[in-house]
Design a protein around this motif. Structure first.
Motif, PDB file in Angstrom:
ATOM      1  N   ILE A 227     -67.008 -73.730  40.757  1.00 36.45           N
ATOM      2  CA  ILE A 227     -68.331 -74.357  40.678  1.00 36.45           C
ATOM      3  C   ILE A 227     -69.268 -73.706  41.695  1.00 36.45           C
ATOM      4  O   ILE A 227     -68.877 -73.376  42.816  1.00 36.45           O
ATOM      5  CB  ILE A 227     -68.216 -75.868  40.929  1.00 36.45           C
ATOM      6  N   SER A 228     -70.501 -73.522  41.292  1.00 35.23           N
ATOM      7  CA  SER A 228     -71.500 -72.850  42.118  1.00 35.23           C
ATOM      8  C   SER A 228     -71.889 -73.704  43.328  1.00 35.23           C
ATOM      9  O   SER A 228     -71.460 -74.852  43.481  1.00 35.23           O
ATOM     10  CB  SER A 228     -72.747 -72.569  41.279  1.00 35.23           C
ATOM     11  N   TRP A 289     -68.498 -85.572  39.235  1.00 35.95           N
ATOM     12  CA  TRP A 289     -69.250 -84.556  38.498  1.00 35.95           C
ATOM     13  C   TRP A 289     -69.007 -84.695  37.003  1.00 35.95           C
ATOM     14  O   TRP A 289     -67.909 -85.036  36.566  1.00 35.95           O
ATOM     15  CB  TRP A 289     -68.849 -83.157  38.963  1.00 35.95           C
ATOM     16  N   TYR A 290     -70.044 -84.400  36.225  1.00 34.90           N
ATOM     17  CA  TYR A 290     -69.970 -84.496  34.777  1.00 34.90           C
ATOM     18  C   TYR A 290     -70.522 -83.213  34.152  1.00 34.90           C
ATOM     19  O   TYR A 290     -71.361 -82.528  34.736  1.00 34.90           O
ATOM     20  CB  TYR A 290     -70.785 -85.691  34.260  1.00 34.90           C
ATOM     21  N   THR A 291     -70.018 -82.900  32.953  1.00 41.48           N
ATOM     22  CA  THR A 291     -70.539 -81.766  32.192  1.00 41.48           C
ATOM     23  C   THR A 291     -71.778 -82.205  31.426  1.00 41.48           C
ATOM     24  O   THR A 291     -71.715 -83.116  30.604  1.00 41.48           O
ATOM     25  CB  THR A 291     -69.486 -81.236  31.213  1.00 41.48           C
ATOM     26  N   ASP A 319     -60.914 -78.994  39.507  1.00 43.31           N
ATOM     27  CA  ASP A 319     -62.002 -78.039  39.288  1.00 43.31           C
ATOM     28  C   ASP A 319     -63.090 -78.209  40.340  1.00 43.31           C
ATOM     29  O   ASP A 319     -63.717 -77.237  40.764  1.00 43.31           O
ATOM     30  CB  ASP A 319     -62.598 -78.219  37.896  1.00 43.31           C
ATOM     31  N   VAL A 320     -63.333 -79.441  40.744  1.00 45.34           N
ATOM     32  CA  VAL A 320     -64.353 -79.700  41.758  1.00 45.34           C
ATOM     33  C   VAL A 320     -63.903 -79.184  43.121  1.00 45.34           C
ATOM     34  O   VAL A 320     -64.687 -78.616  43.888  1.00 45.34           O
ATOM     35  CB  VAL A 320     -64.654 -81.208  41.830  1.00 45.34           C
ATOM     36  N   GLN A 321     -62.638 -79.347  43.425  1.00 53.12           N
ATOM     37  CA  GLN A 321     -62.128 -78.981  44.739  1.00 53.12           C
ATOM     38  C   GLN A 321     -61.901 -77.482  44.889  1.00 53.12           C
ATOM     39  O   GLN A 321     -61.809 -76.975  46.012  1.00 53.12           O
ATOM     40  CB  GLN A 321     -60.828 -79.731  45.006  1.00 53.12           C
ATOM     41  N   LYS A 322     -61.808 -76.760  43.779  1.00 54.32           N
ATOM     42  CA  LYS A 322     -61.584 -75.310  43.862  1.00 54.32           C
ATOM     43  C   LYS A 322     -62.873 -74.612  44.280  1.00 54.32           C
ATOM     44  O   LYS A 322     -63.857 -74.618  43.559  1.00 54.32           O
ATOM     45  CB  LYS A 322     -61.102 -74.768  42.508  1.00 54.32           C
ATOM     46  N   GLN A 323     -62.859 -74.004  45.449  1.00 52.04           N
ATOM     47  CA  GLN A 323     -64.048 -73.344  45.961  1.00 52.04           C
ATOM     48  C   GLN A 323     -64.164 -71.901  45.491  1.00 52.04           C
ATOM     49  O   GLN A 323     -65.246 -71.332  45.496  1.00 52.04           O
ATOM     50  CB  GLN A 323     -64.045 -73.390  47.491  1.00 52.04           C
TER      51      GLN A 323
END
Length: 364
Positions: A227-228, A289-291, A319-323
């Motif tokens: 995620i950006s 977070w939502y798409t 997915d949120v935690q992956k930097q």
């Protein structure tokens, strides 16, 4: 009497004193059958390699003295399609690349030649005296899908074989993104502004403490970036400026216009390898977070009008935690086991920079 069944398998992990009679440390000019071709029962059998024959290859010759130094520094065999991919170092930088010996003309795009150019670029930057370790992955119909390879000098690489033989990139950023195995994390946040859309006579931003946005890049091969960078909190100006008014005119800002630029200050935000952008959002700055939507890039900046008027789908916490995508900076070994890619003897992370500063206090 010679026992023809010994030795018959490789075992380089045990000490010579502990190795069994049918095991050997190393072997030259042998191959191990890995594909069950019919009912021959040759899977896992160690056999001598058949003799070689000469191949005619029309080489470009741009060297001043008429002699160009070239070396094959690695190869991998596609046993399902009888193709040998090999990696070439050359004094001519444009010849660095991946080539294929394709006697059955399985690959397209290069006429009837048995030796075909898969992809070349100076950005491969192969070491002259190095070694490239490569593996082949397949699609469901046993077509060549990707080549994964590493040379212990550059970042691990990935090459979509079919696309490589037909694509033509001129921008170094596009080429780098095309040949590199690690999807880059976008660092430029989404820009936003609130506007009024007369086609909608309602605002869904009431009683909401603002929105925060981010996005993911989705490659043509299906890979997804991390995620950006998160955007600032987007709050309608009419909501902020209401003061003591109990009934602010939120309808004046019923649409949040999101913008993901293609280029910022001369730097490309995402390459032409990116097929779609997945726009994400959350309420406030600490919620889930939502798409929001997935939009095509079309090679230009993306503008998207968000009205908060639909039911959104959540995304997994991992997915949120992956930097960032965790691939090594360089690796000497790699292998593919059960559709998983493994690297060995690799280097990751970066050295911490030495930082010094002088501080002066100004009293007011």
């Amino acid at each position: 009497m010679i026992n023809k069944i010994t030795p018959r398998k490789l075992n380089s992990s045990l000490d010579s004193r502990l190795r069994k009679k049918d095991e050997m440390l190393d072997a030259l000019n042998v191959s191990i059958k890995s594909d069950n071709d019919g009912d021959s029962g040759d899977v896992g059998v160690l056999k001598p390699i058949k003799g070689s024959s000469g191949i005619q290859f029309s080489e470009s010759n741009n060297a001043v003295d008429g002699l160009t130094r070239r070396r094959v520094i690695g190869s991998v065999t596609d046993e399902k399609n009888d193709i040998i991919f090999y990696f070439l170092f050359s004094e001519i930088a444009d010849e660095h690349g991946v080539y294929a010996y394709d006697p059955n003309n399985v690959l397209s795009g290069s006429g009837e030649d048995t030796v075909k150019t898969v992809y070349t670029s100076p950005l491969f930057n192969f070491p002259e005296n190095g070694f490239v370790k490569a593996d082949v992955t397949y699609s469901t119909n046993h077509e060549v899908c990707n080549l994964y390879f590493t040379d212990n000098r550059n970042e691990p690489r990935r090459l979509d074989v079919k696309k490589a033989m037909n694509v033509s990139y001129e921008n170094d950023i596009d080429i780098t993104d095309f040949i590199t195995a690690c999807p880059k994390t976008p660092i430029h946040p989404i820009d936003f502004e609130f506007v009024y859309d007369s086609n909608f006579q309602v605002s869904e931003f009431r009683n909401i403490p603002g929105f925060q946005f981010a996005y993911q890049c989705i490659y043509e091969g299906g890979e997804e970036s991390a995620i950006s960078t998160y955007s600032d909190i987007a709050v309608p100006p009419s909501y902020v400026q209401q003061g003591t008014i109990n009934t602010p005119n939120l309808l004046a800002h019923n649409t949040c216009r999101l913008t993901i630029p293609k280029v910022v200050n001369g730097v490309t935000v995402y390459s032409d390898e990116i097929e779609k952008i997945r726009i994400l959002g959350r309420i406030g700055n600490d919620g889930s977070w939502y798409t929001i939507d997935e939009v095509d890039t079309n090679g230009s900046a993306i503008t998207y009008d968000f009205r908060n008027d639909r039911v959104l789908t959540g995304i997994p916490d991992e997915d949120v935690q992956k930097q960032f995508t965790s691939l090594p900076r360089k690796a000497q070994a790699q292998t593919v086991i059960d559709n998983r890619l493994f690297y060995g003897n690799y280097v990751e992370n970066f050295d911490e920079p030495e930082v010094s500063a002088n501080m002066t206090v100004y009293y007011r």
